[in-house]
Write a protein that holds these residues in place. Structure first.
Motif, PDB file in Angstrom:
ATOM      1  N   SER A  20       0.853  -1.333   0.043  1.00  0.00           N
ATOM      2  CA  SER A  20       0.017   0.161   0.141  1.00  0.00           C
ATOM      3  C   SER A  20       1.065   1.356  -0.213  1.00  0.00           C
ATOM      4  O   SER A  20       1.579   1.346   0.869  1.00  0.00           O
ATOM      5  N   TRP A  21       0.924   1.899  -1.135  1.00  0.00           N
ATOM      6  CA  TRP A  21       1.700   3.214  -1.094  1.00  0.00           C
ATOM      7  C   TRP A  21       0.714   4.527  -0.700  1.00  0.00           C
ATOM      8  O   TRP A  21      -0.233   4.773  -1.380  1.00  0.00           O
ATOM      9  N   GLN A  62       4.369   0.510  -7.206  1.00  0.00           N
ATOM     10  CA  GLN A  62       3.132   1.254  -6.604  1.00  0.00           C
ATOM     11  C   GLN A  62       3.217   2.873  -6.600  1.00  0.00           C
ATOM     12  O   GLN A  62       2.434   3.505  -7.001  1.00  0.00           O
ATOM     13  N   GLU A  65       2.982   3.786 -10.261  1.00  0.00           N
ATOM     14  CA  GLU A  65       1.515   3.678 -10.762  1.00  0.00           C
ATOM     15  C   GLU A  65       0.720   4.808 -10.140  1.00  0.00           C
ATOM     16  O   GLU A  65      -0.259   4.981 -10.612  1.00  0.00           O
TER      17      GLU A  65
END
Length: 85
Positions: A20-21, A62, A65
């Motif tokens: 989880s970024w 992430q 992204e």
């Protein structure tokens, strides 16, 4: 299934190939840069303890992204880069 979660100044990563970024930006460049560096150092520590460099790959993926490249991401990648030298 054992999942370890850690927080490092508004950064969260789960050890299990899921990431989880979640950087929390304050709007203060210096503070966000320092938080990113702290998050990078914490992730490096976790990756070494888990003997799993894919944790770094997952977090960087992430971050890219997410599509925002600001002080937190700069600090994070700077810290990761230092470890490569």
């Amino acid at each position: 299934m054992n999942i370890m979660t850690t927080q490092a100044d508004s950064f969260e990563v789960e050890i299990e190939s899921r990431f989880s970024w979640l950087p929390i930006r304050t709007g203060d460049y210096a503070s966000d840069l320092a938080a990113g560096r702290n998050a990078g150092a914490e992730l490096l520590k976790l990756a070494r303890e888990a003997d799993n460099p894919l944790l770094i790959k997952g977090a960087l993926g992430q971050a890219i992204e997410a599509g925002e490249w600001a002080a937190f991401e700069i600090g994070f990648t700077y810290e990761i880069s230092l470890a490569a030298m």
